[in-house]
Design a protein around this motif. Structure first.
Motif, short mmCIF file in Angstrom:
data_model
loop_
_atom_site.label_atom_id
_atom_site.label_comp_id
_atom_site.label_asym_id
_atom_site.label_seq_id
_atom_site.Cartn_x
_atom_site.Cartn_y
_atom_site.Cartn_z
N VAL A 16 0.85 -3.24 3.44
CA VAL A 16 -0.06 -2.34 2.71
C VAL A 16 0.41 -0.90 2.94
O VAL A 16 0.51 -0.44 4.08
CB VAL A 16 -1.50 -2.51 3.20
CG1 VAL A 16 -2.43 -1.53 2.46
CG2 VAL A 16 -1.98 -3.94 2.99
N HIS A 17 0.70 -0.20 1.84
CA HIS A 17 1.22 1.16 1.96
C HIS A 17 0.08 2.17 1.94
O HIS A 17 -1.09 1.83 1.83
CB HIS A 17 2.25 1.45 0.87
CG HIS A 17 1.69 1.32 -0.53
ND1 HIS A 17 0.85 2.26 -1.09
CD2 HIS A 17 1.86 0.35 -1.46
CE1 HIS A 17 0.52 1.89 -2.30
NE2 HIS A 17 1.10 0.73 -2.56
N ILE A 18 0.44 3.43 2.00
CA ILE A 18 -0.53 4.50 2.24
C ILE A 18 -1.62 4.56 1.16
O ILE A 18 -2.78 4.82 1.46
CB ILE A 18 0.19 5.86 2.39
CG1 ILE A 18 -0.73 6.92 2.96
CG2 ILE A 18 0.82 6.30 1.07
CD1 ILE A 18 0.00 8.17 3.41
N GLY A 19 -1.27 4.31 -0.11
CA GLY A 19 -2.29 4.31 -1.15
C GLY A 19 -3.27 3.17 -0.97
O GLY A 19 -4.49 3.34 -1.14
N GLY A 20 -2.76 1.99 -0.61
CA GLY A 20 -3.65 0.86 -0.35
C GLY A 20 -4.54 1.10 0.85
O GLY A 20 -5.68 0.61 0.89
N SER A 64 -1.05 11.94 1.76
CA SER A 64 0.13 12.23 2.57
C SER A 64 -0.28 12.31 4.04
O SER A 64 -1.33 12.86 4.37
CB SER A 64 0.77 13.57 2.16
OG SER A 64 1.23 13.51 0.83
N LEU A 65 0.54 11.74 4.88
CA LEU A 65 0.34 11.82 6.32
C LEU A 65 1.30 12.88 6.84
O LEU A 65 2.52 12.80 6.59
CB LEU A 65 0.63 10.47 6.96
CG LEU A 65 0.25 10.26 8.43
CD1 LEU A 65 -1.26 10.37 8.60
CD2 LEU A 65 0.73 8.91 8.92
N VAL A 66 0.79 13.91 7.51
CA VAL A 66 1.64 15.02 7.94
C VAL A 66 1.53 15.23 9.45
O VAL A 66 0.49 14.95 10.06
CB VAL A 66 1.28 16.33 7.20
CG1 VAL A 66 1.43 16.16 5.70
CG2 VAL A 66 -0.13 16.79 7.54
N ARG A 67 2.62 15.72 10.02
CA ARG A 67 2.65 16.10 11.44
C ARG A 67 3.44 17.39 11.55
O ARG A 67 4.50 17.53 10.95
CB ARG A 67 3.31 15.00 12.28
CG ARG A 67 3.44 15.38 13.75
CD ARG A 67 4.21 14.34 14.56
NE ARG A 67 3.35 13.21 14.91
CZ ARG A 67 3.57 11.96 14.56
NH1 ARG A 67 4.62 11.66 13.81
NH2 ARG A 67 2.77 10.99 14.96
N ASP A 115 1.30 2.04 10.35
CA ASP A 115 1.73 3.40 10.72
C ASP A 115 0.54 4.33 10.85
O ASP A 115 0.45 5.14 11.78
CB ASP A 115 2.70 3.96 9.67
CG ASP A 115 3.98 3.15 9.55
OD1 ASP A 115 4.45 2.66 10.58
OD2 ASP A 115 4.48 3.00 8.42
N PHE A 116 -0.37 4.22 9.89
CA PHE A 116 -1.56 5.07 9.89
C PHE A 116 -2.38 4.82 11.14
O PHE A 116 -2.79 5.75 11.85
CB PHE A 116 -2.41 4.74 8.65
CG PHE A 116 -2.73 5.94 7.80
CD1 PHE A 116 -3.39 7.02 8.33
CD2 PHE A 116 -2.37 5.98 6.46
CE1 PHE A 116 -3.71 8.13 7.55
CE2 PHE A 116 -2.68 7.07 5.67
CZ PHE A 116 -3.35 8.15 6.21
N ASP A 166 -4.02 15.61 2.30
CA ASP A 166 -3.05 15.57 3.38
C ASP A 166 -3.82 15.27 4.67
O ASP A 166 -4.78 15.98 5.00
CB ASP A 166 -2.33 16.91 3.53
CG ASP A 166 -1.40 17.21 2.36
OD1 ASP A 166 -0.90 16.24 1.76
OD2 ASP A 166 -1.19 18.40 2.06
N ILE A 167 -3.42 14.24 5.37
CA ILE A 167 -4.05 13.88 6.63
C ILE A 167 -3.17 14.39 7.76
O ILE A 167 -2.05 13.90 7.97
CB ILE A 167 -4.24 12.35 6.75
CG1 ILE A 167 -5.07 11.82 5.57
CG2 ILE A 167 -4.89 12.00 8.07
CD1 ILE A 167 -6.46 12.38 5.49
#
Length: 552
Positions: free
Chosen positions: A136-140, A364-367, A386-387, A410-411
């Motif tokens: 399951v990717h980020i949109g899912g 989007s997941l940001v660091r 990953d999330f 953006d998270i």
């Protein structure tokens, strides 16, 4: 009378005024609402009912407001009513009426916030539905969080809900997946149109482990298809379960083909008069209902299209008794809306009533201000694992449900893992823990709530107590609106507001006595209010699938 039934009191007063004046009560609404004024100096609550019904009844709104103010002033629990502008009613409650809400909330417990706003509606809610060709990717992940929260909201508002995951186990994508697994098992590069990433090698190895002689069979690709899809989907289901998301139904697209439901849908659409043949293909005339072009259901070579399966699946849901079909789709499916609405109309349904499509925008997941792009296993995308590894389940669910799904977000990993009030989930969960510990400390000092009949709500007269009570009173309305608007983010934002009100109460109002000071009835009353706050915070977090910790 308590804040919880103030709206009913206002409507009852309006009915009394209408009957006294010989006005037509048909002009009155079935229900009404009261709201908190932005400026507290304007009262505890405000009603616009005089503006809403005055003209219908043939009475100037301000004149009607004056009569309503007089009638409401006679009702127990109402301290005063003032008229503002063209007919607004600004209402103040006495402390006893306002404070009684704390007892009501504690006694209601997990039932506080439940309404019958959507009672009678049967809703099928489909979300995630990622193809079993990868994790399951980020949109899912966004739809998993939002969809599950929405299902909880709809049920809390009284709807009968069936949650569903559409398992696409037919078509060219599965062929590409099988070819990718076979190539990995042979130690070859992925096909040009295939899937890459470490998970492909892992699944291929597991298939070989299950079927040691698979590469020597007559049709190894078919075995990789069957076993690989089973393994991939088992992994998807486990990931979702670990994320706290459970579906009532996992629906296989292949079943539609095997049971002849595509042909059944075609026959039904033909009966409705919307099918035509052209160039050897079978078409659905969706342009009659606003689609930008007609759609092929069966190609000239006899193969069914994806849209034919969509038609059959929609019909299957309706045959199962669902009045409304709600489908949650990603940003790249915006063009899907027109054809699906037209298809619903072709079946003879009302698209505005029977079908609802929600579109979620990108995440989007940001660091450190930079996007996190690469997954350890998937290679090119951020996955559910990953999330959760980056934020944890609670923070991920809260972060994704906190924003309107039609807005890109953006998270920020740094923010959502910080133990600070700037982190919204930490801020709210801290209140959950603080209210629990305040109650424990109170008990250790001998402060108990006592019996409900001994509760003295009139003692909750401090300004910060009143502010907190007003915030707690809004919870059922927030839940109902969030369910109707398909907007779980309203609940998250509300919880943050309640958390702020509680912190201000905590700073000014002692629940336990200092030192050797005696225990008073005020301490007991405040313990009711403290526990009412924990109830609301816990109930709201539960709707988002987030825990209400006892300690942080």
């Amino acid at each position: 009378m308590t804040p919880a039934n103030l709206a009913d009191t206002v409507l009852s007063a309006a009915r009394a005024v209408f009957e006294t004046r010989g006005l037509d009560t048909a002009a009155l609404p079935a229900t009404t609402t009261v709201e908190r004024p932005r400026n507290p100096e304007h009262g505890d609550y405000a009603s616009t009912i005089a503006l809403q019904v005055g003209k219908k009844a043939g009475v100037a709104p301000r004149e009607l407001a004056a009569a309503l103010a007089e009638e409401l002033g006679r009702r127990p629990g109402i301290k005063s009513v003032e008229i503002a502008g063209p007919g607004f009613l600004n209402i103040r409650l006495d402390a006893a009426a306002a404070g009684a809400l704390a007892r009501d909330i504690v006694l209601a417990g997990s039932a506080y916030g439940k309404t019958d706003r959507l009672t009678g509606e049967r809703i099928n809610l489909e979300f995630v539905s990622a193809n079993p060709t990868g994790p399951v990717h980020i949109g899912g992940v966004r739809w998993a969080a939002v969809g599950d929260a929405l299902s909880r909201l709809l049920r809390t508002a009284g709807a009968e809900v069936g949650t569903e995951y559409y398992f696409n186990d037919a078509g060219s994508q599965i062929d590409r997946f099988a070819r990718s697994l076979l190539a990995a098992a042979k130690g070859e590069p992925a096909p040009e149109d295939g899937y890459g990433g470490g998970y492909i090698s892992e699944i291929a190895a597991n298939v070989v482990k299950i079927e040691p002689g698979v590469l020597q069979t007559d049709d190894p690709q078919e075995i990789f298809r069957q076993k690989g899809v089973d393994l991939m989907f088992a992994e998807i289901k486990q990931s979702l379960t670990d994320f706290g998301v459970h579906f009532d139904t996992y629906f296989n697209e292949k079943d539609l083909h095997d049971r002849g439901e595509l042909q059944e849908a075609l026959d039904r659409l033909r009966e409705q008069g919307h099918i035509f043949e052209n160039d050897g293909a079978t078409w659905l005339r969706t342009t009659e209902f606003g689609d930008d072009k007609d759609r092929v259901l069966r190609k000239s070579d006899g193969d069914w299209t994806y849209f034919a399966a969509d038609c059959a699946y929609y019909l299957d849901k309706r045959k199962r008794g669902f009045d409304r079909v709600v489908i949650m789709l990603g940003a790249d499916h915006h063009g899907y809306i027109g054809r699906m609405k037209a298809m619903s109309a072709c079946f003879g349904d009302d698209p505005g009533k029977n079908l609802e499509i929600l579109i979620g925008q990108l995440v989007s997941l940001v660091r450190d201000g930079e996007p996190v792009r690469m997954s350890k296993r998937a290679g090119t995308v951020v996955t559910l694992e990953d999330f959760v590894e980056a934020l944890g389940v609670d923070a991920t669910r809260y972060a994704l449900a906190r924003y309107s799904s039609d807005s890109p977000i953006d998270i920020d990993i740094d923010l959502w893992t910080s133990a600070s009030r700037e982190n919204p989930v930490y801020y709210v969960q801290y209140v959950a823990a603080r209210t629990f510990n305040v109650a424990i400390n109170a008990r250790d000092k001998g402060v108990t709530r006592g019996e409900p009949d001994d509760f003295k709500p009139e003692l909750l007269s401090h300004e910060k107590e009143n502010d907190l009570l007003k915030a707690l009173n809004e919870y059922p309305g927030v839940v109902a609106r969030a369910a109707e608007q398909r907007a779980p983010h309203h609940v998250a934002r509300y919880l943050e507001e309640v958390s702020g009100a509680y912190h201000r109460f905590y700073d000014k109002c002692l629940v336990s006595p200092k030192g050797d000071d005696p225990i008073t009835e005020t301490h007991r009353a405040r313990l009711w209010l403290n526990d009412a706050t924990r109830t609301v915070i816990a109930n709201g977090l539960s709707l988002l699938g987030v825990s209400a910790p006892e300690r942080m």
